[in-house]
Design an enzyme around this catalytic site. Sequence first.
Site, PDB file in Angstrom:
ATOM      1  N   HIS A  15      40.565  45.981  38.828  1.00  0.00           N
ATOM      2  CA  HIS A  15      39.940  45.066  39.793  1.00  0.00           C
ATOM      3  C   HIS A  15      39.302  43.885  39.072  1.00  0.00           C
ATOM      4  O   HIS A  15      38.144  43.963  38.651  1.00  0.00           O
ATOM      5  CB  HIS A  15      38.884  45.825  40.616  1.00  0.00           C
ATOM      6  CG  HIS A  15      38.525  45.170  41.915  1.00  0.00           C
ATOM      7  ND1 HIS A  15      39.383  45.106  42.980  1.00  0.00           N
ATOM      8  CD2 HIS A  15      37.395  44.536  42.318  1.00  0.00           C
ATOM      9  CE1 HIS A  15      38.805  44.488  43.988  1.00  0.00           C
ATOM     10  NE2 HIS A  15      37.580  44.124  43.608  1.00  0.00           N
ATOM     11  N   ARG A  32      42.183  42.401  49.968  1.00  0.00           N
ATOM     12  CA  ARG A  32      40.751  42.558  49.818  1.00  0.00           C
ATOM     13  C   ARG A  32      40.048  42.991  51.102  1.00  0.00           C
ATOM     14  O   ARG A  32      39.210  43.885  51.065  1.00  0.00           O
ATOM     15  CB  ARG A  32      40.118  41.240  49.325  1.00  0.00           C
ATOM     16  CG  ARG A  32      40.629  40.781  47.989  1.00  0.00           C
ATOM     17  CD  ARG A  32      39.800  39.641  47.424  1.00  0.00           C
ATOM     18  NE  ARG A  32      38.451  40.045  47.076  1.00  0.00           N
ATOM     19  CZ  ARG A  32      37.555  39.252  46.492  1.00  0.00           C
ATOM     20  NH1 ARG A  32      37.876  38.002  46.210  1.00  0.00           N
ATOM     21  NH2 ARG A  32      36.357  39.694  46.198  1.00  0.00           N
ATOM     22  N   TYR A  50      21.432  53.104  35.603  1.00  0.00           N
ATOM     23  CA  TYR A  50      20.518  54.222  35.862  1.00  0.00           C
ATOM     24  C   TYR A  50      21.129  55.298  36.746  1.00  0.00           C
ATOM     25  O   TYR A  50      20.672  56.434  36.731  1.00  0.00           O
ATOM     26  CB  TYR A  50      19.235  53.716  36.527  1.00  0.00           C
ATOM     27  CG  TYR A  50      18.474  52.707  35.711  1.00  0.00           C
ATOM     28  CD1 TYR A  50      17.925  53.055  34.482  1.00  0.00           C
ATOM     29  CD2 TYR A  50      18.299  51.408  36.156  1.00  0.00           C
ATOM     30  CE1 TYR A  50      17.226  52.125  33.727  1.00  0.00           C
ATOM     31  CE2 TYR A  50      17.605  50.472  35.415  1.00  0.00           C
ATOM     32  CZ  TYR A  50      17.078  50.842  34.196  1.00  0.00           C
ATOM     33  OH  TYR A  50      16.390  49.932  33.449  1.00  0.00           O
TER      34      TYR A  50
END
Length: 845
Positions: A84, A38, A128
């Site tokens: 993920h 990570r 959006y």
Amino acid sequence: MAQINGNEPIRNEPALLNIEDDMRQSYLDYAMSVNIGRALPDLRDGLKPVHRRILYAMFREGLLSNRRYSKCAGVVGEVLKRYHPHGDSAVYEALVRMAQPWSLRYPLIDGQGNFGSIDGDPPAAYRYTECRLTRLAERMLADIEKDTVNFVPNFDGSQEEPEILPAQLPTLLINGADGIAVGMATNIPPHNLGEVCDALLALIENPDLTLEQIVDIIPGPDFPTGGQLLGKQAVRQAYLNKRGILTIRALAAIETDKRSGRASIVVREIPYQVNKTRLIERIAELVNDKRIEGISDLRDESDRDGMRIVIELKRDAEPKVVLNQLYKLTQMQESYGLIMLAIYEGRPRELSLREMLVAFIDHRKYVLTRRTLFELRQAEARLHILEGLLIALQNLDAVIKLIRASKDAESARSDLMARFKLTQLQAQAILDLTLRRLTSLEREKIESEHKETTDTIARLKKILGDARELMKLIAGEIGEIRKEFADPRRTQIIEAEGAFSIEDLIVEEDVLVTVSHGGYIKRTPLSLYRTQRRGGRGKIGATTGELDFVEHLVAVSTHDRLFFFTSAGKVYALKAYDLPEGGRAAKGRSIANLLSLADKETLSAFIPVPKEIEGKYVMFVTRRGLIKKTELGQFENVRANGIIAINLEEGDELIGARITDGNQEIVLSTREGQAIRFKQEEVRPMGRGTYGVIGPRGHACQRRSGLDGYGARERDAVDGFGAGLRQAHRGRRVPTHSSRRQGRDHDAGDGEDRQGDRRAPGRQRRSGDADNGRRQGDPAASQGRAHHWAQHPGRASGQARTGREGPRRRRPRGEGRGERGLQRQRERGRGIESTKRCLIFEPLR
């Protein structure tokens, strides 16, 4: 539960564990999982797992640079579903950062919509915004379908994901990386792609290239927000040590409004990872708290053309001082901790710049070798098919007849394999031929393809068999990337604070520095004055108070260094540009605001320092008549709170200081009209922390001392005449040879005739002899003590004195030579108290 003898049960107890060892092993497993999976980037493709998974998911969906945009929500969902298994906010934040041009030097995602701003505005929700890969990101994924990297199962084993990306360019260096892991952290700055490619090409050409030579090619980081990087040596040392502290400074310029004449500080670039809105708020907070004075207005005029922060200054503000305060108190100057740590060979390691470049070249060798093997297998398989087709075309009639006579496709394939010695793949390819492929044109295409495939196989085998050919292939790809994506450097690398001077930002011009008796100082550009004729009325040079007057006036350059000697024997240094600038009629600013003066400490001398200090000395004179000569080089490093220039006894004070070249003659004169002339060589050089030596015996000097030095040319100037001045504003011109050269510790001679032709008692014969010698033209006779001065300027000593004011006064009894000799015997020491004052004696030049 088992029983023994039917009475005692046997307990199946678990084996005992050492909790310390178990906790240690569990924590190590967790730490390695966080570090590898990570927090830290891989050295080969420069990406963390989340970034790698986002790019691969977009590549699989076909969101290439020449395709339409797609909703970020779809990308986030695909990444979460397949690769993920973490929160959607973490994935979307990583996606957004790869699309921000102020976060990445070379963005990997082309975003459409609100992706945040450098002001710290958050991006719009992922429902959006839209995104697709950039052309640079496609280079990261190029040839991934050609078995160039290993694939590993995803978190649930239902899919496969690449362990690493092929990465045709060193993303870790050009975009940098930062991350906080367990027990370690990384902070690799971004670099210029063109410089990194040049270093790779140089390393390919010369594998023995040293780190010092590589640093010459890559001088330092290149941040996406630009700015200035301070300290070339600091950057070089950080690369050598694999970690270090770099200083980034905002790019600011001082602009002056032509109409109002007010200065403004305009900031066009800020340090990397600095929030512009917070920076402006911090400046406003400092102004409100009066920690920074001189700012009248603050505006953000940034637009789509670039950043522009305007800081308007007050009229009396010094722009350089305000700018230095902004650098010190705000994020306009920030530190960047460089840590070159990444995952290499499966574990975290700190690597130098050279090691990173070599590791990337090794990665490309591995990728291209696997790609070449893949292409070779494909080419050989295709050549095998083409050879079968050529056999069929050469025996076309027999092949057609055999196929027509066959019962089915299986028997036809078997007959072809048996009759023409073909493999099953070749026989199947012949059966799959269409009738149009039997034309002569198609036959030529097959023959041409066969030849090209043969050449391709030979080329691929050559690459695999010759390491130099493989390196040429790597160099060619790097050259193409440089040509397509390289751009100019954004971050300027300048000298560090110790070497970088504010003079580089100030235009050098001639100014007039004025210091008044009351301690007010200013500098005025010489351009405000103009040359006038003899009858001109002049212009106002300074406005002074009722009891104030101009005491020092000197023309210097804004880059010149100035020494200020005080009555306490200390010296302060300022640059001319540090002085407040004012107009001709301005009063100036109190020098106490510029120098750290103590109580009752006043300015005694004000001297501009010459450019060349070799062979220069500073001559000092104290009120009690002590003289000292110190090399000018000992005042090279003057602290802000001043340094000791001369040690003084109690009750004594410094009254004058001049810079000389060591070969001049010194003239000391008193208010009573007495003077002494001696060679400067008679005063030996001394250090700063000394008292000096005795000057004229029996005479002491007070404020407004007469200390001047002149050389051989100056003695010959104006027909060998000097000028004397009394406090009564009367003076005269006297020949310089009329004052004979003496030792520094001799008596100072009388320099004023109080009774005209009548001589003072005790001096009648010597003064008369001097007068007789002048009348007879005997130059030797004129070498008496200091020449008597008349009260009217412009008259030689032999001229009659007219216009005398007041009655003649005889010398009082007790002022004769005999009593003065006794007094000198009594006062032969440093603690001399006298009412005699010194005036300036200036040889005319």
